[in-house]
Write a protein that holds these residues in place. Structure first.
Motif, PDB file in Angstrom:
ATOM      1  N   VAL B  98       0.792  -1.100  -0.047  1.00  0.00           N
ATOM      2  CA  VAL B  98      -0.089  -0.072  -0.008  1.00  0.00           C
ATOM      3  C   VAL B  98       0.847   1.331  -0.056  1.00  0.00           C
ATOM      4  O   VAL B  98       0.651   2.260  -0.711  1.00  0.00           O
ATOM      5  CB  VAL B  98      -1.013  -0.041   1.179  1.00  0.00           C
ATOM      6  CG1 VAL B  98      -1.669   1.254   1.274  1.00  0.00           C
ATOM      7  CG2 VAL B  98      -2.035  -1.100   1.181  1.00  0.00           C
ATOM      8  N   LEU B 101       2.390   1.856  -3.357  1.00  0.00           N
ATOM      9  CA  LEU B 101       1.144   2.089  -4.404  1.00  0.00           C
ATOM     10  C   LEU B 101       1.008   3.708  -4.225  1.00  0.00           C
ATOM     11  O   LEU B 101       0.679   4.225  -5.083  1.00  0.00           O
ATOM     12  CB  LEU B 101      -0.087   1.370  -3.978  1.00  0.00           C
ATOM     13  CG  LEU B 101      -1.402   1.770  -4.715  1.00  0.00           C
ATOM     14  CD1 LEU B 101      -1.408   0.854  -5.903  1.00  0.00           C
ATOM     15  CD2 LEU B 101      -2.580   1.576  -4.036  1.00  0.00           C
ATOM     16  N   ALA B 105       2.032   6.064  -7.067  1.00  0.00           N
ATOM     17  CA  ALA B 105       0.710   6.694  -7.804  1.00  0.00           C
ATOM     18  C   ALA B 105       0.773   8.232  -7.965  1.00  0.00           C
ATOM     19  O   ALA B 105       0.432   8.640  -8.904  1.00  0.00           O
ATOM     20  CB  ALA B 105      -0.377   5.816  -7.480  1.00  0.00           C
ATOM     21  N   THR B 106       1.152   8.488  -6.606  1.00  0.00           N
ATOM     22  CA  THR B 106       0.903  10.116  -6.542  1.00  0.00           C
ATOM     23  C   THR B 106       1.726  11.019  -7.370  1.00  0.00           C
ATOM     24  O   THR B 106       1.612  12.092  -7.521  1.00  0.00           O
ATOM     25  CB  THR B 106       0.768  10.436  -5.049  1.00  0.00           C
ATOM     26  OG1 THR B 106       2.070   9.969  -4.433  1.00  0.00           O
ATOM     27  CG2 THR B 106      -0.485  10.126  -4.315  1.00  0.00           C
ATOM     28  N   ARG B 116       1.379  14.213   3.202  1.00  0.00           N
ATOM     29  CA  ARG B 116      -0.033  13.704   2.876  1.00  0.00           C
ATOM     30  C   ARG B 116      -0.127  12.257   2.289  1.00  0.00           C
ATOM     31  O   ARG B 116      -1.005  11.384   2.691  1.00  0.00           O
ATOM     32  CB  ARG B 116      -0.475  14.700   1.470  1.00  0.00           C
ATOM     33  CG  ARG B 116      -2.081  14.409   1.286  1.00  0.00           C
ATOM     34  CD  ARG B 116      -2.348  15.274  -0.059  1.00  0.00           C
ATOM     35  NE  ARG B 116      -1.787  14.991  -1.258  1.00  0.00           N
ATOM     36  CZ  ARG B 116      -1.348  15.799  -2.229  1.00  0.00           C
ATOM     37  NH1 ARG B 116      -1.797  17.039  -1.972  1.00  0.00           N
ATOM     38  NH2 ARG B 116      -0.406  15.525  -3.102  1.00  0.00           N
ATOM     39  N   VAL B 120      -2.336   9.227   3.757  1.00  0.00           N
ATOM     40  CA  VAL B 120      -3.196   8.654   2.881  1.00  0.00           C
ATOM     41  C   VAL B 120      -2.781   7.026   2.964  1.00  0.00           C
ATOM     42  O   VAL B 120      -3.532   6.376   3.432  1.00  0.00           O
ATOM     43  CB  VAL B 120      -2.983   9.091   1.366  1.00  0.00           C
ATOM     44  CG1 VAL B 120      -3.858   7.826   0.633  1.00  0.00           C
ATOM     45  CG2 VAL B 120      -3.672  10.342   1.190  1.00  0.00           C
ATOM     46  N   LEU B 124      -5.047   3.936   4.585  1.00  0.00           N
ATOM     47  CA  LEU B 124      -5.517   2.760   3.682  1.00  0.00           C
ATOM     48  C   LEU B 124      -5.107   1.743   4.328  1.00  0.00           C
ATOM     49  O   LEU B 124      -5.808   0.542   4.254  1.00  0.00           O
ATOM     50  CB  LEU B 124      -5.147   2.934   2.331  1.00  0.00           C
ATOM     51  CG  LEU B 124      -5.278   3.991   1.475  1.00  0.00           C
ATOM     52  CD1 LEU B 124      -4.685   4.348   0.115  1.00  0.00           C
ATOM     53  CD2 LEU B 124      -7.046   4.095   1.575  1.00  0.00           C
ATOM     54  N   VAL B 127      -7.849   0.770   6.596  1.00  0.00           N
ATOM     55  CA  VAL B 127      -8.854   0.052   5.949  1.00  0.00           C
ATOM     56  C   VAL B 127      -8.723  -1.318   5.605  1.00  0.00           C
ATOM     57  O   VAL B 127      -9.373  -2.109   6.011  1.00  0.00           O
ATOM     58  CB  VAL B 127      -9.275   0.891   4.709  1.00  0.00           C
ATOM     59  CG1 VAL B 127     -10.356   0.278   3.964  1.00  0.00           C
ATOM     60  CG2 VAL B 127      -9.593   2.304   5.123  1.00  0.00           C
ATOM     61  N   ALA B 128      -7.495  -1.640   5.109  1.00  0.00           N
ATOM     62  CA  ALA B 128      -7.161  -2.967   4.734  1.00  0.00           C
ATOM     63  C   ALA B 128      -7.244  -3.772   6.042  1.00  0.00           C
ATOM     64  O   ALA B 128      -7.715  -5.157   6.104  1.00  0.00           O
ATOM     65  CB  ALA B 128      -5.606  -3.142   4.213  1.00  0.00           C
TER      66      ALA B 128
END
Lengths: 508, 142
Positions: B98, B101, B105-106, B116, B120, B124, B127-128
């Protein structure tokens, strides 16, 4: 009377505490995700589909349907406030955004919400009355007729969603070919798998949908590099009596138009909105104001949008053939949950069928009661910067893919379809017909093979069977009409004053 | 090098897909119309697709379409982020996947902030973990 009895059975199902909860969660999540830039109903359903895996069948289907209506409504809200439609809110942009500029955002939101409610209610009556009898018609269909019907669906969807028959049909065929990857069920031969065990069962619908719509759309939005300012305007949600009276006639007109167009192959919310808007421009008492921010420009198309979204379930549930890409995805979801949509669905799963019909109306109430008053809260989703949203969406794409087989390697397949979908989009192809082709491909192959076996290999069976011959004749006429209109230009679109909205932008 | 115009590229793309499936279909038994082999149906569909590719290429002679601007950067970054997520989730754990990722990705976004991204990624991972512990998804987050 039988309909009333069936509906009461449906409401018994829909009004259980758990199903009410699933419906509400579906509507709210659908609205929230549907609001996000670039994510239309198709992408929203793709993203949220894995959430329903662990839910019982009835609840899962009800929740998915809720996600669909929620996404439709979310799309309209982003069109109304930010002029950022994806697909279903495309016509909403014209008048609604002008109302927003005049400071009438609240009135526009109220009109869209109420009209959607009216459209949805009318469509549910049509659905309850028509679906069972259409299911009886489906028993008359043989394998050749089903093939011809699917072919007609491909052509209709291609014309309606992409505006280019050639590109649309090509994408349908690409989808059919993608659907042939995996083990051939009749011979047991593995096709196009190149020895990869992950492909032996075929490519999962979630990988295709999340790749082509989730990842590809996300990257397209990143390419635009837009920084959107959040909506901070004031919202007055209470209309005056005069304004209220103006909503009703347009909403009812739109409901009828949407209910009819939702049933036809290739039909669905997008085309219904355009026709309802055009009709209001011709017959409404306030037709001269339409185009410059009139209530009628909002009410008719919003009602048609919602009505068509619901009646488009009719061909899926009674004949078993989805008529657009969103319904194809719904069909895949039904099959994942062990329900085969089609003429036997009503007999085999009456609780599911009527429960879904009743839950549509419950979903309608949720949308009206929850979403309209809470719209200020929904709009706060725009305050989350895209730099935060997009890695989160990407993460959910990964988790969604993983949850199908609990296999992290499936993320690679989704990523590959993301690249594939992105390249197709950049080349000017619309991946929506690909989805329809992918879902219908295996059925088309099965019926085609069956028709050939029954006719001892004679292709003339397609013109000898009356239903098939009629459907093929309609398809041929459609091709000829499209070819002629392509030469004559898009006069009808220009007449509606919609030239700013090129058909490519109406996709998904 | 100048890119060919849109319609030409569309025709070429369809031709490549059609040829790929047609040639591979021929490696399976095709049977007859009365007794389909596994290769026959994909062969018929790919021939139809090749026909549409030919029509598109003929059309491109009259209507070449606009110039296409294909930006490879962002899709490459997204693909790289997904690849890193898969590799790290498989060989280390999903939490590191994560983090990779988010941080990779950002770089495709308009602005880049380490703080930030850290927040994030932490959100995440939480959440996982919730998916793993509450819903029972075998994610192997940590």
């Amino acid at each position: 009377m039988e309909v009333l009895h069936n509906l009461s059975l449906g409401f018994d199902q829909a009004l259980t505490a758990s199903n009410l909860g699933y419906c509400a969660i579906g509507c709210v999540l659908g609205t929230l995700v549907g609001l996000l830039p670039g994510l239309g109903p198709l992408a929203t359903i793709s993203l949220l589909l894995p959430l329903t895996y662990s839910i019982p069948t009835n609840g899962a289907i009800i929740m998915l349907a809720g996600i669909y209506y929620g996404a439709q409504y979310g799309d309209s809200v982003s069109a109304i406030t930010m002029k950022m439609p994806h697909a279903s809110g495309i016509v909403a942009c014209i008048d609604v955004y002008k109302m927003t500029l005049k400071g009438q955002t609240g009135l526009a939101l109220f009109t869209a919400g109420l009209s959607s409610f009216i459209g949805g209610t009318v469509a549910i009556v049509v659905l309850a009355l028509l679906a069972p009898s259409l299911g009886q018609v489906a028993f008359l269909f043989g394998p050749a007729d089903y093939c011809a019907l699917m072919l007609l669906g491909f052509f209709c969807v291609s014309v309606v969603t992409t505006g280019s028959l050639l590109n649309g049909v090509a994408m349908c065929l690409v989808g059919v070919l993608v659907g042939t990857v995996g083990t051939d069920l009749e011979s047991g031969v593995q096709r196009f798998t190149f020895g990869l065990p992950a492909l032996a069962d075929g490519i999962s619908v979630v990988s295709v949908a999340l790749g082509c719509f989730g990842i590809a759309e996300l990257t397209k939005n990143l390419d635009n590099r837009e920084e959107r300012t959040p909506f901070n305007g004031a919202i007055r949600l209470r209309p005056s009596l005069a304004e209220f009276k103006r909503i009703l006639p347009s909403a009812f007109r739109g409901s009828v138009v949407g209910s009819i167009l939702g049933i036809l192959p290739g039909g669905g919310p997008v085309i219904a909105q355009f026709v309802a808007y055009g009709l209001d421009k011709k017959v409404s008492k306030y037709r001269n104001e339409i185009g410059a921010g009139a209530i009628e420009g909002v009410a008719g198309q919003a009602a048609a949008d919602e009505a068509a979204a619901r009646t488009s379930f009719i061909p899926l549930m009674s004949i078993g053939i989805p008529e657009n890409a969103v319904m194809a995805l719904m069909m895949a979801a039904f099959i994942i949950k062990g329900v085969q949509p089609g003429p036997t669905m009503i007999a085999q799963h009456p609780d599911l069928f009527w429960g879904l019909v009743a839950s549509m109306w419950v979903g309608n109430c949720f949308l009206l009661l929850l979403n309209v008053p809470l719209v200020r809260i929904w709009l706060s989703v725009f305050k989350v910067p895209y730099s935060v949203l997009f890695p989160a969406i990407l993460f959910f794409c990964c988790i969604g893919t993983f949850s199908i087989n609990n296999d992290i390697d499936d993320v690679i397949t989704t990523g590959a379809f993301g690249i594939f979908g992105y390249v197709l989009m950049r080349l000017g192809f619309d991946p929506a017909p690909l989805m329809l082709g992918y879902v219908l491909g295996p059925m088309l192959e099965e019926y085609f093979r069956r028709a050939m076996v029954l006719s001892h290999g004679s292709l003339t069976t397609f013109v000898e069977e009356p239903i098939s011959a009629t459907l093929l004749a309609v398809t041929t006429l459609l091709v000829i009409a499209t070819a002629i209109s392509a030469f004559r230009g898009r006069a009808a679109v220009r007449a509606l004053g919609l030239s700013a909205f090129e058909p490519e932008k109406t996709a998904h | 090098m100048k890119m060919p115009r849109k319609t030409v590229l569309q025709g070429l793309a369809l031709a490549v897909i059609g040829l790929f499936f047609a040639l591979n279909s021929l490696s399976y038994p095709t049977g007859s119309f009365a007794h389909f082999g596994p290769g026959r149906f994909p062969l018929i569909v790919s021939i139809a697709l090749l026909g549409l590719a030919a029509i598109t290429l003929v059309k491109s002679r009259f209507d070449p379409g606009e110039q296409i601007h294909l930006t490879v950067r962002n899709i490459a970054i997204v693909a790289l982020a997904l690849g890193a997520f898969v590799v790290l989730s498989k060989w280390v754990d999903m939490a590191s996947g994560v983090v990779a990722l988010v941080f990779i990705a950002t770089t495709a976004g308009v602005s880049y902030s380490w703080t930030r991204n850290g927040l994030v990624a932490a959100g995440l991972i939480a959440v996982a973990l919730a998916f793993e512990k509450l819903l029972g998804l075998p994610l192997q987050v940590i």
